[in-house]
Design a protein around this motif. Sequence first.
Motif, PDB file in Angstrom:
ATOM      1  N   PRO A  18      42.845  47.302 -11.671  1.00 33.71           N
ATOM      2  CA  PRO A  18      41.964  46.817 -10.600  1.00 33.71           C
ATOM      3  C   PRO A  18      40.828  47.787 -10.283  1.00 33.71           C
ATOM      4  CG  PRO A  18      44.260  46.536  -9.984  1.00 33.71           C
ATOM      5  CD  PRO A  18      44.247  47.347 -11.231  1.00 33.71           C
ATOM      6  N   LEU A  19      41.066  49.102 -10.445  1.00 33.55           N
ATOM      7  CA  LEU A  19      39.990  50.071 -10.181  1.00 33.55           C
ATOM      8  C   LEU A  19      38.824  49.824 -11.132  1.00 33.55           C
ATOM      9  CD1 LEU A  19      38.994  52.637  -8.738  1.00 33.55           C
ATOM     10  CD2 LEU A  19      40.111  53.971 -10.504  1.00 33.55           C
ATOM     11  N   LEU A  20      39.166  49.578 -12.407  1.00 32.92           N
ATOM     12  CA  LEU A  20      38.137  49.244 -13.392  1.00 32.92           C
ATOM     13  C   LEU A  20      37.458  47.938 -12.991  1.00 32.92           C
ATOM     14  CD1 LEU A  20      37.099  50.238 -16.162  1.00 32.92           C
ATOM     15  CD2 LEU A  20      38.685  48.617 -17.189  1.00 32.92           C
ATOM     16  N   GLY A  21      38.290  46.993 -12.509  1.00 31.90           N
ATOM     17  CA  GLY A  21      37.776  45.686 -12.111  1.00 31.90           C
ATOM     18  C   GLY A  21      36.702  45.782 -11.036  1.00 31.90           C
ATOM     19  N   ILE A  22      36.846  46.750 -10.113  1.00 28.55           N
ATOM     20  CA  ILE A  22      35.858  46.905  -9.040  1.00 28.55           C
ATOM     21  C   ILE A  22      34.470  47.040  -9.642  1.00 28.55           C
ATOM     22  CG2 ILE A  22      35.088  48.345  -7.123  1.00 28.55           C
ATOM     23  CD1 ILE A  22      37.930  49.379  -6.856  1.00 28.55           C
ATOM     24  N   ALA A  34      32.651  35.545 -13.324  1.00 28.08           N
ATOM     25  CA  ALA A  34      33.265  36.535 -12.440  1.00 28.08           C
ATOM     26  C   ALA A  34      34.656  36.080 -12.001  1.00 28.08           C
ATOM     27  CB  ALA A  34      32.380  36.769 -11.224  1.00 28.08           C
ATOM     28  N   GLY A  35      34.793  34.786 -11.716  1.00 25.95           N
ATOM     29  CA  GLY A  35      36.097  34.262 -11.316  1.00 25.95           C
ATOM     30  C   GLY A  35      37.152  34.520 -12.376  1.00 25.95           C
ATOM     31  N   TRP A  36      36.763  34.272 -13.641  1.00 23.69           N
ATOM     32  CA  TRP A  36      37.733  34.488 -14.719  1.00 23.69           C
ATOM     33  C   TRP A  36      38.037  35.960 -14.926  1.00 23.69           C
ATOM     34  CZ3 TRP A  36      41.042  31.162 -15.931  1.00 23.69           C
ATOM     35  CH2 TRP A  36      40.743  29.792 -15.960  1.00 23.69           C
ATOM     36  N   VAL A  37      37.011  36.808 -14.816  1.00 22.38           N
ATOM     37  CA  VAL A  37      37.260  38.253 -14.990  1.00 22.38           C
ATOM     38  C   VAL A  37      38.200  38.746 -13.892  1.00 22.38           C
ATOM     39  CG1 VAL A  37      36.201  40.540 -14.969  1.00 22.38           C
ATOM     40  CG2 VAL A  37      35.087  38.673 -16.164  1.00 22.38           C
ATOM     41  N   ASN A  38      38.002  38.215 -12.678  1.00 20.77           N
ATOM     42  CA  ASN A  38      38.881  38.576 -11.570  1.00 20.77           C
ATOM     43  C   ASN A  38      40.329  38.232 -11.906  1.00 20.77           C
ATOM     44  OD1 ASN A  38      39.409  39.547  -9.046  1.00 20.77           O
ATOM     45  ND2 ASN A  38      38.920  37.639  -7.975  1.00 20.77           N
ATOM     46  N   VAL A  39      40.530  36.992 -12.407  1.00 20.24           N
ATOM     47  CA  VAL A  39      41.870  36.572 -12.810  1.00 20.24           C
ATOM     48  C   VAL A  39      42.374  37.471 -13.926  1.00 20.24           C
ATOM     49  CG1 VAL A  39      43.176  34.718 -13.888  1.00 20.24           C
ATOM     50  CG2 VAL A  39      41.526  34.188 -12.096  1.00 20.24           C
ATOM     51  N   GLY A  40      41.478  37.799 -14.875  1.00 19.47           N
ATOM     52  CA  GLY A  40      41.876  38.620 -16.004  1.00 19.47           C
ATOM     53  C   GLY A  40      42.389  39.987 -15.575  1.00 19.47           C
ATOM     54  N   CYS A  41      41.668  40.645 -14.657  1.00 16.46           N
ATOM     55  CA  CYS A  41      42.086  41.976 -14.188  1.00 16.46           C
ATOM     56  C   CYS A  41      43.450  41.890 -13.500  1.00 16.46           C
ATOM     57  CB  CYS A  41      41.071  42.542 -13.204  1.00 16.46           C
ATOM     58  SG  CYS A  41      39.540  43.026 -13.988  1.00 16.46           S
ATOM     59  N   ALA A  42      43.595  40.887 -12.621  1.00 20.47           N
ATOM     60  CA  ALA A  42      44.871  40.732 -11.935  1.00 20.47           C
ATOM     61  C   ALA A  42      45.970  40.428 -12.946  1.00 20.47           C
ATOM     62  CB  ALA A  42      44.774  39.630 -10.888  1.00 20.47           C
ATOM     63  N   PHE A 119      37.779  42.256  -3.790  1.00 20.57           N
ATOM     64  CA  PHE A 119      39.109  41.695  -4.033  1.00 20.57           C
ATOM     65  C   PHE A 119      39.906  42.669  -4.900  1.00 20.57           C
ATOM     66  CE2 PHE A 119      42.194  39.034  -6.165  1.00 20.57           C
ATOM     67  CZ  PHE A 119      42.547  38.076  -5.233  1.00 20.57           C
ATOM     68  N   GLN A 120      39.263  43.156  -5.972  1.00 19.12           N
ATOM     69  CA  GLN A 120      39.941  44.120  -6.841  1.00 19.12           C
ATOM     70  C   GLN A 120      40.160  45.444  -6.106  1.00 19.12           C
ATOM     71  OE1 GLN A 120      41.235  43.698  -9.864  1.00 19.12           O
ATOM     72  NE2 GLN A 120      40.683  41.543  -9.841  1.00 19.12           N
ATOM     73  N   ALA A 121      39.194  45.838  -5.265  1.00 19.74           N
ATOM     74  CA  ALA A 121      39.355  47.091  -4.522  1.00 19.74           C
ATOM     75  C   ALA A 121      40.572  46.995  -3.605  1.00 19.74           C
ATOM     76  CB  ALA A 121      38.102  47.379  -3.699  1.00 19.74           C
TER      77      ALA A 121
END
Lengths: 500, 225
Positions: A18-22, A34-42, A119-121
């Motif tokens: 998630p830190l990378l995701g930020i 962005a929505g998919w990348v968010n899902v991907g990181c989680a 969200f990732q943060a």
Amino acid sequence: MNALSNGFWPVVLTVYTPLLGIFVLALIGRAQRAGWVNVGCAGVSFAASIWLAWAYTVHGDIVAAGLRIDALNISLVVLNALVGLSTALFSRTYMLEMLSTRLSGARGVHGLRLYNSLFQAFLFTMLLALTTANLGVLWVAVEGCTLSTVLLVSLYRTPEALEAAWKYFMLCGVGIALALFGTVLVYFAAQHVLPNPAQGLNWSVLYTHRKQFEPTVMIIAFVFVLVGYGTKVGLVPMHQWLPDAHSEGPTPVSALLSGLLLNVALYAVLRIKLLVDGALAGTPSAHLAGHLLIGFGLVSLLVGALFLHRSRDIKRLFSYSSIGHMGMITFGFGLGGPLATFAALLYMIVHSLTKSAVFITVGHATHIAGTQTIDHIRGLIRTQPKVGWTLLIAVVALAGFPPFGLFTSEFLLLGATMHRAPLLAIVLLPGMAITFAGLFRHVQRMVYGPVPAGQTPVRANLWPVYVQMALVLWLGLTIPTLLAHWLGQATALVAGAPLP
Amino acid sequence: MSGEVIQSLILILAALVLFASFVQISRERLLPAIHAFAWQGALVAVVTGLIAATGHVPGLYFSAALTFLLKALLIPWLLHRLVRHLKLARHREPLGHPILTVVLAVALVIFSYWLVLPIVAHSLSSTRNILAISLAVVLLGLLMMVVRSQAVAQVLGFMSMENGLFLAAVSATQGMPLVVELGVAFDVMVAAVLFGVFFLELGEGGELHNVDRLNRLDETRDGDL
């Protein structure tokens, strides 16, 4: 490289993805992607947490990169990653919808980018708080949770959202500052005892020496820590921010706040309580920490239960239910002993699964009705049976009906209360009954009844909810051996003895 | 200088830190309060530097420099700019009950000494004094957030609480581990920036002068979107 093979990668991947995701999400402007990348990181974080669970089962406690996995946090880490993933899935479709309604305009695209990044943060700071070996970093991470969620709560920029975010920032900021004073006092107490004072914030070192700490210092430290982190748990009377932040922020954020953040804050209190209990053992005030938790817990349960009846906003309704449930869990840890501790640990897990499922469903319900006012939400089952029934079943589970997991934990907790302090059941039982009545009074009117004119179904992806509710049902019917083993170990750590 | 002289010097400076808290509470205008806050940050930094010198803790020099940059220069500068940008320089906000506030503040200082007494029974008397002062600074920051309804003044209270916490960490334990201090400094900086964002937003809505007017949210309100 032997040290690296024992769970280094899974723990690092779980926490730092998630830190990378930020940073990655701060750069992605296209809403769909962005929505998919968010899902991907989680998703990566969740997959790594499963790997971590496996590594923990094989190797036992894992210490790597300043992080530490033991019996107390392993189940919470997996839970955090799971709820994070399902909320990210929900948030992908929900926020795209919002982009055309509440987040419209040029501000909306920036708003969404900010949202995804924060969200990732939020996920990162919670995972860091759960896994760090250092009490100081724990504080920094919990404060980081506040900072990352303040802008999430005020995302819609309405006057109400700004007010909610300001209250949240001020109350939690002050609370957290008091917790830092408590942490400084713990460090101070450790200075006189530890052979190497520089390690005075390392939890496992502190735990080894906990019996030598000066009791008076630890008592004062605990009061500061309890009031501080207790603000974030939503304990009455420091709970004022909670309903506001839940009702005004975006619904995925409410799901994460109620489902995860409250647990993380309680976890922080618990870590320090273990040290304080050790220091106070054998003194006249040996159970002081427990008694404080019992008091705050019962008051929170009652206040949550009563305010639930007065709520007119559906998200405020469920946030008061969170206050009540966190009160029960706090009470459980305060009561102590193997049974109550086991019940409270299980309670944390099932409450988090159920409450985030409820908030995701509520997100769809408010979308259908176009309002958060309970009086205007009607006929959900007739409009969209999928959403209506899911809400009803999720609330049944939340109210503590068998065969769901919350029933098991509440039953165990009640059993422990009857056994150890029967008089407290006089407060506990009415509290549970009032909560129960309040939830049903409101919810049955929303799901049944005639359909208001012009109400149409919406696109709803309820798979995350189904999965979480299936898990809650599973935990109500039987507790898997692995989880029972983890919780047993955690109980042994917290209460001093495993469940017989 | 001998050790004792430095000890008394540290004590005097710590007392001035407390005095700066009193000044912040009682100022009617924002700019003098911000100046008092900046002085408080500078004093905390000097105390940190002196403790680093007497205790031979080189890590603390870094903390002292960081505190000076952040608390005495950066955050006051940020607040100063905002106050000018929002045209608040001439805004006056008299305290509702000035005497009561000062009495309460004095009571909080006494309470801090009373609370700290058992904690440091075994330590040096100077540690006890500074720990009590830092707790008092924390509580006075809290008091300032209660009695002031101007948003910038509340944030000053919040930030001076952080000063008190830092002083406590430095005096009681010769500073926290470096990673923690960096983390705390980072959090404080992010918080300062976020407050700036809020001021601009609240300024648009005209609620900057009286945060008490933020009372839309309660159980009687409808939740229409």
